[in-house]
Design an enzyme around this catalytic site. Structure first.
Site, PDB file in Angstrom:
ATOM      1  N   GLY A  45      74.318  46.809  84.479  1.00  0.00           N
ATOM      2  CA  GLY A  45      74.053  47.881  85.443  1.00  0.00           C
ATOM      3  C   GLY A  45      74.501  49.188  84.813  1.00  0.00           C
ATOM      4  O   GLY A  45      75.631  49.280  84.306  1.00  0.00           O
ATOM      5  N   ASP A 233      68.087  53.471  84.797  1.00  0.00           N
ATOM      6  CA  ASP A 233      69.067  53.500  83.699  1.00  0.00           C
ATOM      7  C   ASP A 233      69.085  54.832  82.965  1.00  0.00           C
ATOM      8  O   ASP A 233      70.071  55.179  82.313  1.00  0.00           O
ATOM      9  CB  ASP A 233      68.771  52.385  82.697  1.00  0.00           C
ATOM     10  CG  ASP A 233      69.236  51.055  83.240  1.00  0.00           C
ATOM     11  OD1 ASP A 233      68.676  50.599  84.248  1.00  0.00           O
ATOM     12  OD2 ASP A 233      70.198  50.498  82.681  1.00  0.00           O
ATOM     13  N   ASN A 243      63.797  51.930  84.155  1.00  0.00           N
ATOM     14  CA  ASN A 243      64.560  50.955  84.942  1.00  0.00           C
ATOM     15  C   ASN A 243      64.073  49.557  84.594  1.00  0.00           C
ATOM     16  O   ASN A 243      63.110  49.395  83.829  1.00  0.00           O
ATOM     17  CB  ASN A 243      64.410  51.223  86.440  1.00  0.00           C
ATOM     18  CG  ASN A 243      65.404  50.411  87.260  1.00  0.00           C
ATOM     19  OD1 ASN A 243      66.597  50.354  86.929  1.00  0.00           O
ATOM     20  ND2 ASN A 243      64.945  49.753  88.314  1.00  0.00           N
TER      21      ASN A 243
END
Ligand code: MRU
Length: 343
Positions: A45, A233, A243
């Site tokens: 993440g 991201d 992402n």
């Protein structure tokens, strides 16, 4: 539930590759354990990768001091570079490491450099928690009283230092009494949706329904989805958003079905240095992640595989980028350039 904690000069984190079957916590004072954990997605993440790298550098400083290193600053620079080579796409990693790097030019004693780096790592973690809370609060403005929300990958407490980004909005809406149903994409190949997001949503008491990634179009056609929200991201100045692979599919589908598609990020996920999608490095991972499910081959072992971990959604498909400051609307460039000038 915390994905990662700093306590008594050590880091404790939950091994996300073992979830939801087992809750395994790893405690370490060894920065190399953090490097390996980021590479293997035990820690994952975008925001959490940045936080972990900050603490990893702090562990490295303590180790260099313990070993009485005569080349502390040089060694530290090499170690920061090792962290830079863990995963290429999430800009939060590089953002956090830049905050660590500024101490390399300090004239202070090695003890106070170490102390300041530890403080900075704790501060990065603390700021991320606050940003998550604000994202939840601001994003909640976009959620109707009753909503069926589709999300992708995992953007919650396991991916951040707080409640999450897209998931923070969902949790906030639920807590504020809205009637929320979440459709969770399983997120092939590593199943962050199936393994992690459903686990978090069940813990939070939020109604969720797991779907295969390829079910999204049918669900939208059946008018069972009101909006889509995901994390990212890295977002460029023009608003191109990298992402988890499969996010772009959802943006195209939402556009076709006239549904809002939102992205939620802390401002640390906006990269002020780049504008164009080609400038984002997309991580390609081990082909076996696609060839195998649960450690068992589901394809011929020598089949050719393309396994990009992320895709890029163009700005015109994003109805809003929700940050801890505000909801940015297309076109993003002017406001993101302003962000660059104040950083
Ligand atoms: O490969 P991962 O699991 O690290 O990918 C994570 C994602 O793509 C998330 O959506 C993104 O980091 C946002 S998390 C708040």
């Amino acid at each position: 539930m915390h994905a990662l904690e700093w306590q008594n000069n050590s880091v404790t984190f939950i091994d996300q590759t073992k979830l939801p079957e087992k809750e395994v916590y790893i405690t370490t004072t060894n920065y190399q354990v953090i490097i390996e954990a980021i590479k293997s997605l035990k820690i994952r993440g975008a925001p959490l990768i940045g936080i972990a790298a900050g603490y990893g550098v702090a562990l490295a400083c303590l180790e260099l001091l313990r070993n009485n290193s005569q080349t502390y600053l040089m060694d530290l620079k090499t170690i920061i570079d090792e962290f830079k080579n863990t995963r290429p796409t999430a800009v939060n990693l590089f953002w956090a490491l830049r905050r660590m790097e500024k101490f390399l030019n300090s004239q202070d004693t090695l003890e106070s450099i170490t102390e300041n780096i530890i403080k900075e790592a704790i501060q990065i973690h603390f700021e991320d928690k606050l940003m998550c809370d604000q994202i939840g609060k601001i994003g909640n403005q976009l959620i109707p009283e009753e909503a069926s929300i589709l999300t992708h990958c995992n953007t919650g407490s396991l991916a951040t230092g707080g409640e999450g980004t897209a998931l923070s909005i969902i949790k906030y809406a639920h807590k504020s009494g809205k009637k929320i149903n979440v459709f969770v994409d399983e997120t092939r190949p590593l199943m962050q949706g199936a393994r992690l997001t459903t686990w978090e949503l069940i813990q939070a008491g939020i109604k969720s329904t797991l779907i295969t990634d390829s079910t999204a179009a049918f669900l939208m056609q059946q008018k069972k989805v009101d909006l889509v929200v995901t994390g990212a991201d890295r977002i460029t100045v023009k608003g191109f958003a990298a992402n988890k692979i499969g996010t772009y599919n959802l943006a195209v589908l939402a556009n076709f079905h006239n549904l809002p598609f939102y992205i939620a990020v802390p401002s640390s996920s906006i990269d002020p240095e780049i504008s164009e999608p080609e400038q984002i490095i997309i991580e390609e991972r081990d082909p076996d992640e696609v060839r195998k499910i649960m450690d068992k081959y589901i394809s011929p072992q020598n089949v050719n595989v393309f396994n990009p971990s992320f895709d890029i959604t163009p700005p015109e498909l994003i109805n809003g980028i929700i940050t801890e400051e505000k909801i940015y609307r297309f076109p993003y460039q002017a406001e993101f350039l302003r962000l660059k000038s104040i950083r």
